[in-house]
Design an enzyme around this catalytic site. Structure first.
Site, short mmCIF file in Angstrom:
data_model
loop_
_atom_site.label_atom_id
_atom_site.label_comp_id
_atom_site.label_asym_id
_atom_site.label_seq_id
_atom_site.Cartn_x
_atom_site.Cartn_y
_atom_site.Cartn_z
N SER A 31 38.13 38.67 29.98
CA SER A 31 38.03 39.19 31.36
C SER A 31 37.34 40.55 31.41
O SER A 31 37.79 41.51 30.79
CB SER A 31 39.42 39.36 31.98
N SER A 216 45.72 34.64 26.68
CA SER A 216 44.65 33.87 26.01
C SER A 216 44.69 34.08 24.50
O SER A 216 45.72 34.47 23.94
CB SER A 216 43.29 34.31 26.56
N ASN A 239 45.56 47.91 31.32
CA ASN A 239 46.62 48.48 32.16
C ASN A 239 47.84 48.76 31.30
O ASN A 239 48.03 48.12 30.27
CB ASN A 239 46.99 47.51 33.29
N1 HPA Z 1 49.75 41.05 31.32
C1 HPA Z 1 49.20 39.88 30.93
N2 HPA Z 1 47.91 39.69 30.81
C2 HPA Z 1 47.10 40.73 31.05
C3 HPA Z 1 47.59 41.97 31.46
C4 HPA Z 1 49.00 42.15 31.60
O1 HPA Z 1 49.51 43.21 31.97
N3 HPA Z 1 46.53 42.80 31.63
C5 HPA Z 1 45.42 42.05 31.33
N4 HPA Z 1 45.77 40.81 30.98
#
Ligand code: HPA
Length: 278
Positions: A31, A216, A239
């Protein structure tokens, strides 16, 4: 649905029709991380829609094409975007591209993903090399290696104590040190999604030893290792996971994609260094 070797071979034939380059490394770009494929030289682009059997991602931030070209003088096959289990695809479909890479003769794969940071030392924008994983999706019976085993590809019972290649990890850490890039090493917990985790789930994941969480990669690692390929995987921490209720923040896909933009240049430096070392 069960794929046969003919199904993988059909995809191989289409790819070989479009390029005579023989890739040695397969790259899966997660992503918001697809930008790296735009740096490949002499590249041939094949839309997933043109490849028989290839699953298409419906997720924003996954462009859905295969890019084959040179990176650091090596021929790389890069997947710009991937299909996920939460999109409704069977595990076999999610991992179809890895099998195709196997039948194309690719022996090493580098998997990338966007992940939430669980380890309290991790900050948005950081990178984490996977040295292990916890596969929640597999534990509840969604494992791409379930079903009839094709012994000509790999064993029925796969050992998992050497999943993430030590030499490739060493190469990545060397590049990070040389280029002054912060690179954590840790454990990735794989959940199905598509919802982000609850604060209680984050506290549980931290307690059991997970450093980052995502949706993933692990299925691809399994199928690649099953076929005897070497695997490296790297998360971009998009994040910091929320571990308490009633805070004034909420995790969302936009912040995941925004963080991807700052992660791509450093991830590119590390992957280029690793590929140079192969
Ligand atoms: N949790 C799960 N998948 C993710 C997250 C998350 O906080 N951030 C990016 N992919």
């Amino acid at each position: 649905m069960t794929y046969t070797q003919q199904d993988y071979e059909k995809a191989v034939v289409l790819i070989r029709e479009r390029t005579s380059l023989q890739p040695i490394v397969g790259l899966v770009l997660g992503s918001g991380l697809g930008g790296l494929a735009d740096t490949l030289q002499d590249r041939v682009v094949i839309p997933y829609a043109d490849i028989p059997g290839w699953p298409r991602s419906t997720v924003v931030g996954h462009s859905g094409q295969l890019v084959i070209g040179y990176l650091e003088g090596k021929v790389v096959l890069a997947q710009q975007g991937r299909a996920h289990f939460y999109e409704g695809y069977a595990m076999e479909q999610v991992t179809f591209p890895i099998r195709v890479m196997h039948f194309l003769g690719v022996r090493k794969v580098i998997l990338t993903n966007a992940a939430g940071g669980i380890n309290k030392a991790y900050r948005t924008g950081d990178l984490m090399l996977l040295n292990d994983h916890i596969n929640f999706v597999g534990m509840v019976g969604n494992n791409p290696l379930m079903g009839a085993n094709d012994e000509s590809i790999g064993p029925r019972f796969l050992g998992m104590a050497h999943t993430y290649d030590a030499d490739m990890r060493t190469a990545a850490k060397k590049v990070a040190a040389d280029e002054n890039i912060k690179l954590h090493e840790g454990v990735y917990a794989c959940l199905s999604g598509p919802n982000f985790e609850t604060p209680a789930e984050i506290r549980m994941l931290r307690t059991i030893g997970a450093d980052a969480v995502g949706m993933s990669t692990v299925h691809e690692s399994l199928v690649a290792r099953h076929a005897g390929m070497s695997v490296m995987a790297c998360s971009g921490i998009t994040n910091e996971c929320i571990d308490a209720v009633d805070t004034d923040t909420e995790t969302n896909h936009e912040e995941v994609l925004d963080a991807g933009k700052v992660i791509v240049p450093r991830l590119t430096t590390i992957l280029k260094g690793v590929i140079r070392s192969l």
